[in-house]
Write a protein that holds these residues in place. Structure first.
Motif, mmCIF file in Angstrom:
data_model
loop_
_atom_site.group_PDB
_atom_site.id
_atom_site.type_symbol
_atom_site.label_atom_id
_atom_site.label_comp_id
_atom_site.label_asym_id
_atom_site.label_seq_id
_atom_site.Cartn_x
_atom_site.Cartn_y
_atom_site.Cartn_z
ATOM 1 N N CYS A 1 2.788 9.411 -4.650
ATOM 2 C CA CYS A 1 2.080 9.789 -3.319
ATOM 3 C C CYS A 1 0.778 10.299 -3.491
ATOM 4 O O CYS A 1 -0.222 10.730 -2.642
ATOM 5 C CB CYS A 1 3.118 10.868 -2.847
ATOM 6 N N GLN B 1 -2.879 12.508 0.736
ATOM 7 C CA GLN B 1 -1.877 12.639 -0.541
ATOM 8 C C GLN B 1 -1.106 13.914 -0.060
ATOM 9 O O GLN B 1 0.270 13.774 -0.220
ATOM 10 C CB GLN B 1 -2.656 13.228 -1.724
ATOM 11 N N LEU C 1 1.669 12.453 2.832
ATOM 12 C CA LEU C 1 2.443 11.414 2.258
ATOM 13 C C LEU C 1 3.733 12.160 1.125
ATOM 14 O O LEU C 1 4.554 11.842 1.407
ATOM 15 C CB LEU C 1 1.721 10.304 1.331
ATOM 16 N N THR C 2 3.040 13.147 0.466
ATOM 17 C CA THR C 2 3.777 14.065 -0.239
ATOM 18 C C THR C 2 4.969 14.680 0.511
ATOM 19 O O THR C 2 6.175 14.696 0.258
ATOM 20 C CB THR C 2 3.242 15.076 -1.099
#
Length: 402
Positions: A109, A119, A122-123
């Protein structure tokens, strides 16, 4: 099991199921979509039918079947049905025993091809298990914006050819630094929201602590992972005292310390003490040590400011940055007087990272107030209030102008 218990369970299992599928199929984006559909199915069925005996196996099987259906459809369009026939869904729990892929998933991610905002999104989606709507509400942006950000992130990972496996050994330090920075960004946004009507976004601080705890469990000998977890715990422990009954911001010096979370402080102190004794000192450990000194002080007046200044000196030499500059200015003022802190701020007035930032203005106002220049302090407080997008911060800063 209550609806909240089911929600917490799904959030905990989501990254494990995604890790299984991504390891088997390799297509992160398609696997993430399949897992989301499995989570949705569970959210609809489990409250009515009950949680299955093996909830992770149930989710894995449903997600695997959905991924297989999509893949079969794609293969059919390409006239390769014979390949799809080989993809039979597994039975039972397909999770390999004693295998924890959380770190691999976090590193994926935080792939270097992604922007920091991608990032973070998505994390939170893939590892944290938050929905697109939850992430959008936390950052006060349209849900479509977060959806597009996640879609682009998955496309970039696919285009980069990244596979679901740890990065090459020489890339791990940089990728780990990105993982911890992303987790710290998530925590900071939750602890002091950059905009909106709420000072805190508890769902973000809780998620950042949960994921950092997993990271520390996965890498128990990483001093900075331990330091980051300690920093979060020691900082979040003060959250109950940061707001009054009306939701107004209460500065550190005026907080009722009996409201602080003693259990979180004890865990954070234990972590930072053990990691400083055993590991090479890093920036997160130093920040945790500063937080520990604040948390250990029985009152604001009994704070060990010389120790805090010494820690800031080390941090400034190791990892200089705008927030370190501001924190060190306050420590200088508390040890050597407000004029010394103001001189330090004057030296960084032209730093692009701090120019016109509301926190620089607020710190200057505070030091001017300590120095007895109340008119100049009121002007700086008023200017800072106009620069922040946080309603609680605006209310507090404006209150200091009267």
């Amino acid at each position: 099991m209550t609806a909240r218990d089911i929600e917490d369970l799904l959030r905990e299992l989501a990254p494990r199921v995604l890790a299984v599928l991504a390891r088997q199929h390799g297509d992160f984006g398609a696997c993430e979509d399949a897992v989301q559909e499995a989570l949705l199915a569970a959210a609809l069925q489990w409250p009515q039918e009950g949680v299955p005996a093996n909830p992770q196996g149930w989710l894995t099987t449903v997600a695997y079947r959905r991924r297989t259906e999509v893949q079969r459809s794609e293969l059919a369009r390409r006239r390769r049905e014979h390949t799809a026939a080989l993809l039979e869904p597994p039975t039972g729990d397909t999770t390999p025993p004693d295998r924890d892929d959380t770190l691999t998933l976090l590193m994926l991610c935080c792939h270097p091809s992604l922007t920091r905002s991608s990032q973070v999104a998505l994390t939170l989606r893939a590892v944290g298990g938050l929905t697109t709507g939850e992430i959008a509400r936390a950052f006060l942006v349209p849900e479509s914006t977060i959806g597009q950000r996640i879609t682009r992130a998955k496309a970039r990972i696919k285009a980069s050819g990244a596979e679901f496996q740890p990065p090459p050994q020489d890339q791990i330090p940089a990728r780990m630094a990105a993982v911890m920075e992303v987790l710290y960004l998530i925590f900071n946004e939750g602890y002091t929201a950059s905009s909106g009507s709420d000072l805190h976004r508890v769902e973000l601080t809780a998620e950042a602590i949960r994921l950092t705890r997993q990271l520390h469990q996965r890498l128990p000998e990483d001093g900075e992972a331990a330091g980051l977890l300690a920093l979060m715990l020691l900082t979040d422990a003060r959250r109950p005292g940061r707001t009054g009954p009306d939701g107004a911001l209460v500065p550190l010096a005026e907080q009722d310390r009996s409201r602080w979370d003693a259990k979180a402080i004890a865990e954070g102190l234990s972590l930072v003490t053990s990691t400083l004794a055993r590991h090479t000192i890093g920036p997160y450990q130093l920040q945790a040590a500063i937080a520990a000194v604040h948390d250990e002080a029985p009152s604001a007046a009994e704070t060990d400011w010389p120790q805090i200044l010494g820690l800031y000196d080390l941090l400034d030499a190791m990892a200089p940055g705008p927030m370190v500059t501001l924190g060190r200015a306050v420590a200088l003022a508390m040890v050597h007087g407000p004029q010394e802190g103001l001189r330090h701020l004057a030296e960084v007035d032209h730093d692009p990272a701090l120019a016109d930032h509301h926190r620089l203005l607020a710190v200057r106002a505070h030091l001017l107030e300590l120095a007895g220049d109340h008119q100049a302090a009121r002007e700086q407080y008023a200017l800072a209030a106009r620069r922040t997008l946080s309603t609680p911060e605006q209310r507090y800063l404006n209150s200091r102008t009267s």
